[in-house]
Design a protein around this motif. Structure first.
Motif, PDB file in Angstrom:
ATOM      1  N   THR A  24     -15.912  -6.180   6.314  1.00 46.06           N
ATOM      2  CA  THR A  24     -16.828  -5.527   5.393  1.00 46.06           C
ATOM      3  C   THR A  24     -17.415  -4.269   6.025  1.00 46.06           C
ATOM      4  OG1 THR A  24     -18.776  -6.720   6.187  1.00 46.06           O
ATOM      5  CG2 THR A  24     -17.482  -7.767   4.403  1.00 46.06           C
ATOM      6  N   GLN A  25     -17.973  -3.421   5.193  1.00 51.65           N
ATOM      7  CA  GLN A  25     -18.614  -2.209   5.687  1.00 51.65           C
ATOM      8  C   GLN A  25     -19.807  -2.573   6.562  1.00 51.65           C
ATOM      9  OE1 GLN A  25     -21.882  -0.916   4.689  1.00 51.65           O
ATOM     10  NE2 GLN A  25     -21.608   0.739   6.177  1.00 51.65           N
ATOM     11  N   THR A  26     -20.532  -3.613   6.185  1.00 56.92           N
ATOM     12  CA  THR A  26     -21.694  -4.044   6.976  1.00 56.92           C
ATOM     13  C   THR A  26     -21.271  -4.484   8.375  1.00 56.92           C
ATOM     14  OG1 THR A  26     -22.848  -4.735   4.970  1.00 56.92           O
ATOM     15  CG2 THR A  26     -23.654  -5.635   7.060  1.00 56.92           C
ATOM     16  N   ALA A  27     -20.204  -5.290   8.435  1.00 55.18           N
ATOM     17  CA  ALA A  27     -19.694  -5.742   9.742  1.00 55.18           C
ATOM     18  C   ALA A  27     -19.217  -4.559  10.564  1.00 55.18           C
ATOM     19  CB  ALA A  27     -18.569  -6.750   9.547  1.00 55.18           C
ATOM     20  N   TYR A  28     -18.526  -3.624   9.904  1.00 60.14           N
ATOM     21  CA  TYR A  28     -18.031  -2.444  10.622  1.00 60.14           C
ATOM     22  C   TYR A  28     -19.204  -1.603  11.140  1.00 60.14           C
ATOM     23  CZ  TYR A  28     -15.947   1.870  11.933  1.00 60.14           C
ATOM     24  OH  TYR A  28     -15.591   2.964  12.665  1.00 60.14           O
ATOM     25  N   GLY A  84     -22.851  -0.534  17.829  1.00 64.41           N
ATOM     26  CA  GLY A  84     -22.956  -1.229  19.098  1.00 64.41           C
ATOM     27  C   GLY A  84     -23.687  -2.559  19.028  1.00 64.41           C
ATOM     28  N   ILE A  85     -23.954  -3.052  17.827  1.00 63.83           N
ATOM     29  CA  ILE A  85     -24.665  -4.322  17.685  1.00 63.83           C
ATOM     30  C   ILE A  85     -23.718  -5.496  17.926  1.00 63.83           C
ATOM     31  CG2 ILE A  85     -25.941  -5.795  16.063  1.00 63.83           C
ATOM     32  CD1 ILE A  85     -26.873  -3.087  14.746  1.00 63.83           C
ATOM     33  N   ASN A 115     -14.096   2.544   3.664  1.00 67.08           N
ATOM     34  CA  ASN A 115     -12.628   2.593   3.619  1.00 67.08           C
ATOM     35  C   ASN A 115     -11.997   2.158   4.936  1.00 67.08           C
ATOM     36  OD1 ASN A 115     -12.688   3.453   0.977  1.00 67.08           O
ATOM     37  ND2 ASN A 115     -12.580   5.611   1.507  1.00 67.08           N
ATOM     38  N   PHE A 116     -12.588   2.588   6.045  1.00 74.21           N
ATOM     39  CA  PHE A 116     -12.053   2.198   7.350  1.00 74.21           C
ATOM     40  C   PHE A 116     -12.146   0.688   7.526  1.00 74.21           C
ATOM     41  CE2 PHE A 116     -11.807   1.748  11.937  1.00 74.21           C
ATOM     42  CZ  PHE A 116     -10.866   2.703  12.294  1.00 74.21           C
ATOM     43  N   ALA A 117     -13.303   0.129   7.185  1.00 82.85           N
ATOM     44  CA  ALA A 117     -13.512  -1.317   7.311  1.00 82.85           C
ATOM     45  C   ALA A 117     -12.518  -2.090   6.453  1.00 82.85           C
ATOM     46  CB  ALA A 117     -14.944  -1.673   6.910  1.00 82.85           C
ATOM     47  N   LYS A 118     -12.304  -1.622   5.257  1.00 81.86           N
ATOM     48  CA  LYS A 118     -11.370  -2.286   4.346  1.00 81.86           C
ATOM     49  C   LYS A 118      -9.966  -2.316   4.928  1.00 81.86           C
ATOM     50  CE  LYS A 118     -10.072  -2.253  -0.516  1.00 81.86           C
ATOM     51  NZ  LYS A 118     -10.263  -1.546  -1.802  1.00 81.86           N
ATOM     52  N   MET A 135     -17.239   1.761  23.457  1.00 86.87           N
ATOM     53  CA  MET A 135     -16.154   1.766  22.511  1.00 86.87           C
ATOM     54  C   MET A 135     -16.645   2.170  21.113  1.00 86.87           C
ATOM     55  SD  MET A 135     -13.354  -1.139  21.394  1.00 86.87           S
ATOM     56  CE  MET A 135     -13.504  -1.989  22.905  1.00 86.87           C
ATOM     57  N   SER A 136     -17.893   1.874  20.796  1.00 83.77           N
ATOM     58  CA  SER A 136     -18.397   2.185  19.459  1.00 83.77           C
ATOM     59  C   SER A 136     -18.382   3.685  19.171  1.00 83.77           C
ATOM     60  CB  SER A 136     -19.795   1.609  19.257  1.00 83.77           C
ATOM     61  OG  SER A 136     -20.692   2.132  20.202  1.00 83.77           O
ATOM     62  N   GLU A 137     -18.661   4.496  20.183  1.00 82.47           N
ATOM     63  CA  GLU A 137     -18.613   5.954  19.989  1.00 82.47           C
ATOM     64  C   GLU A 137     -17.189   6.434  19.718  1.00 82.47           C
ATOM     65  OE1 GLU A 137     -21.007   8.304  19.645  1.00 82.47           O
ATOM     66  OE2 GLU A 137     -22.362   6.587  19.601  1.00 82.47           O
ATOM     67  N   ARG A 138     -16.236   5.870  20.428  1.00 89.22           N
ATOM     68  CA  ARG A 138     -14.837   6.258  20.197  1.00 89.22           C
ATOM     69  C   ARG A 138     -14.366   5.789  18.828  1.00 89.22           C
ATOM     70  NH1 ARG A 138     -15.210   5.022  25.420  1.00 89.22           N
ATOM     71  NH2 ARG A 138     -14.431   2.890  25.212  1.00 89.22           N
ATOM     72  N   LEU A 139     -14.813   4.637  18.409  1.00 91.97           N
ATOM     73  CA  LEU A 139     -14.465   4.135  17.090  1.00 91.97           C
ATOM     74  C   LEU A 139     -14.981   5.084  16.009  1.00 91.97           C
ATOM     75  CD1 LEU A 139     -13.060   1.721  15.799  1.00 91.97           C
ATOM     76  CD2 LEU A 139     -15.256   0.557  15.757  1.00 91.97           C
ATOM     77  N   LYS A 140     -16.210   5.528  16.171  1.00 92.03           N
ATOM     78  CA  LYS A 140     -16.795   6.479  15.224  1.00 92.03           C
ATOM     79  C   LYS A 140     -16.038   7.806  15.263  1.00 92.03           C
ATOM     80  CE  LYS A 140     -21.258   8.400  13.902  1.00 92.03           C
ATOM     81  NZ  LYS A 140     -22.700   8.369  14.199  1.00 92.03           N
ATOM     82  N   GLU A 141     -15.709   8.262  16.453  1.00 91.02           N
ATOM     83  CA  GLU A 141     -14.949   9.509  16.612  1.00 91.02           C
ATOM     84  C   GLU A 141     -13.597   9.402  15.903  1.00 91.02           C
ATOM     85  OE1 GLU A 141     -12.927  12.159  20.212  1.00 91.02           O
ATOM     86  OE2 GLU A 141     -14.393  10.614  20.709  1.00 91.02           O
ATOM     87  N   LEU A 142     -12.925   8.274  16.082  1.00 89.73           N
ATOM     88  CA  LEU A 142     -11.639   8.046  15.428  1.00 89.73           C
ATOM     89  C   LEU A 142     -11.794   8.077  13.914  1.00 89.73           C
ATOM     90  CD1 LEU A 142      -8.655   7.172  15.303  1.00 89.73           C
ATOM     91  CD2 LEU A 142      -9.473   4.806  15.463  1.00 89.73           C
TER      92      LEU A 142
END
Length: 80
Positions: A26-30, A36-37, A18-21, A1-8
């Motif tokens: 947070t950007q760190t959590a995102y 994939g962590i 901005n996406f995380a907000k 799912m992480s690859e699709r999230l990045k693709e999106l």
């Protein structure tokens, strides 16, 4: 799912901050999710799908189209 999230995110021409907000983290959590962590929570999946008109099946499995039509989005909102 992480690859699709990045693709999106890249298809929306957004940076991680901005996406995380927009989804309330947070950007760190995102970044940890996108790398994939850490897993993406069901709640954040729903927020992403509603906010960006994303096909939840595509985000979870990669099947189908990335985005859904406005008509389908309207039906989803009514039924949720």
């Amino acid at each position: 799912m992480s690859e699709r999230l990045k693709e999106l995110r890249k298809s929306l021409k957004m940076n991680q901050t901005n996406f995380a907000k927009q989804i309330g983290i947070t950007q760190t959590a995102y970044s940890m999710i996108e790398n994939g962590i850490n897993p993406l929570s069901n709640r954040h999946i729903k927020v992403i799908c509603l906010a960006y008109n994303v096909n939840e099946t595509w985000l979870r499995t990669g099947e189908g189209e990335m985005l859904i039509s406005d008509c389908c989005r309207y039906c989803r909102i009514i039924n949720s």
